[in-house]
Design a protein around this motif. Structure first.
Motif, PDB file in Angstrom:
ATOM      1  N   PHE A   1       5.459   6.874   0.688  1.00 28.01           N
ATOM      2  CA  PHE A   1       6.209   5.652   0.975  1.00 28.01           C
ATOM      3  C   PHE A   1       5.304   4.300   0.784  1.00 28.01           C
ATOM      4  O   PHE A   1       3.969   4.536   0.518  1.00 28.01           O
ATOM      5  N   GLU A   2       5.476   3.234   0.693  1.00 28.62           N
ATOM      6  CA  GLU A   2       5.066   1.827   0.816  1.00 28.62           C
ATOM      7  C   GLU A   2       5.347   1.162   2.032  1.00 28.62           C
ATOM      8  O   GLU A   2       6.251   1.109   2.593  1.00 28.62           O
ATOM      9  N   LEU A   3       4.061   0.196   2.110  1.00 26.03           N
ATOM     10  CA  LEU A   3       4.226  -0.534   3.374  1.00 26.03           C
ATOM     11  C   LEU A   3       3.640  -1.987   2.692  1.00 26.03           C
ATOM     12  O   LEU A   3       2.427  -1.891   2.278  1.00 26.03           O
ATOM     13  N   SER A   4       4.182  -3.144   3.244  1.00 22.30           N
ATOM     14  CA  SER A   4       3.530  -4.266   3.068  1.00 22.30           C
ATOM     15  C   SER A   4       2.700  -4.786   4.195  1.00 22.30           C
ATOM     16  O   SER A   4       3.484  -4.873   5.424  1.00 22.30           O
TER      17      SER A   4
ATOM     18  N   TYR B   1       0.911  -1.241   0.143  1.00 18.81           N
ATOM     19  CA  TYR B   1       0.177   0.028   0.000  1.00 18.81           C
ATOM     20  C   TYR B   1       0.829   1.340  -0.097  1.00 18.81           C
ATOM     21  O   TYR B   1       1.877   1.338   0.527  1.00 18.81           O
ATOM     22  N   GLU B   2       0.620   2.188  -0.487  1.00 16.91           N
ATOM     23  CA  GLU B   2       1.001   3.595  -0.775  1.00 16.91           C
ATOM     24  C   GLU B   2       0.561   4.671   0.000  1.00 16.91           C
ATOM     25  O   GLU B   2      -0.628   4.821   0.035  1.00 16.91           O
ATOM     26  N   TYR B   3       1.477   5.201   0.656  1.00 16.33           N
ATOM     27  CA  TYR B   3       0.997   6.344   1.746  1.00 16.33           C
ATOM     28  C   TYR B   3       1.586   7.620   1.500  1.00 16.33           C
ATOM     29  O   TYR B   3       2.674   7.633   0.817  1.00 16.33           O
ATOM     30  N   ARG B   4       1.107   8.908   1.909  1.00 12.09           N
ATOM     31  CA  ARG B   4       1.649  10.126   1.722  1.00 12.09           C
ATOM     32  C   ARG B   4       1.738  10.695   2.976  1.00 12.09           C
ATOM     33  O   ARG B   4       0.571  10.794   3.697  1.00 12.09           O
TER      34      ARG B   4
ATOM     35  N   GLU C   1      -5.343  -5.075   7.456  1.00 17.80           N
ATOM     36  CA  GLU C   1      -4.691  -3.905   8.111  1.00 17.80           C
ATOM     37  C   GLU C   1      -4.512  -2.750   7.113  1.00 17.80           C
ATOM     38  O   GLU C   1      -4.089  -1.903   7.443  1.00 17.80           O
ATOM     39  N   SER C   2      -5.065  -2.753   6.302  1.00 18.45           N
ATOM     40  CA  SER C   2      -5.055  -1.886   4.980  1.00 18.45           C
ATOM     41  C   SER C   2      -5.666  -0.468   5.278  1.00 18.45           C
ATOM     42  O   SER C   2      -4.995   0.725   4.899  1.00 18.45           O
TER      43      SER C   2
END
Length: 73
Positions: free
Chosen positions: A15-18, A4-7, A23-24
Motif C-alpha cells: 500500500f501507499e501513503l502520502s 511512500y510504498e509499504y508492505r 514522517e517517512s
C-alpha cells in the motif's frame, strides 16, 4: 507531498501513503490493521524524449565549446 510504498509482513499487502518527508520513517499500519510493515525502496524514473539517451550535439565548431570553437574573439 511524497508518496511512500509499504508492505505488510503479516498479510503481504502492499500500500501507499502520502506523508511529509519528516514522517517517512514513522511506523505505518496496513489498511487491514496490521502493524508489522516495512517501507519499500521505490525508484523514480525520469524520462525525456525518444532521443533522450543520445548525447547533446556539440556547439561551436570542431573544437567544441566556446573557447575551442572560435566563437570567442
Amino acid at each position: 507531498m511524497p508518496r511512500y510504498e509499504y508492505r505488510c509482513r503479516t498479510c503481504g499487502d502492499t500500500f501507499e501513503l502520502s506523508r511529509p518527508m519528516a514522517e517517512s520513517s514513522a511506523p505505518a499500519s496496513c489498511p487491514t490493521g496490521h502493524d508489522d510493515t516495512v517501507k519499500l525502496l521505490s525508484t523514480v524514473a525520469v524520462g525525456g524524449t525518444s532521443a533522450g539517451s543520445a548525447p547533446a550535439p556539440r556547439q561551436g565548431g570542431a573544437g567544441g565549446g566556446c573557447c575551442g570553437g572560435g566563437c570567442c574573439g
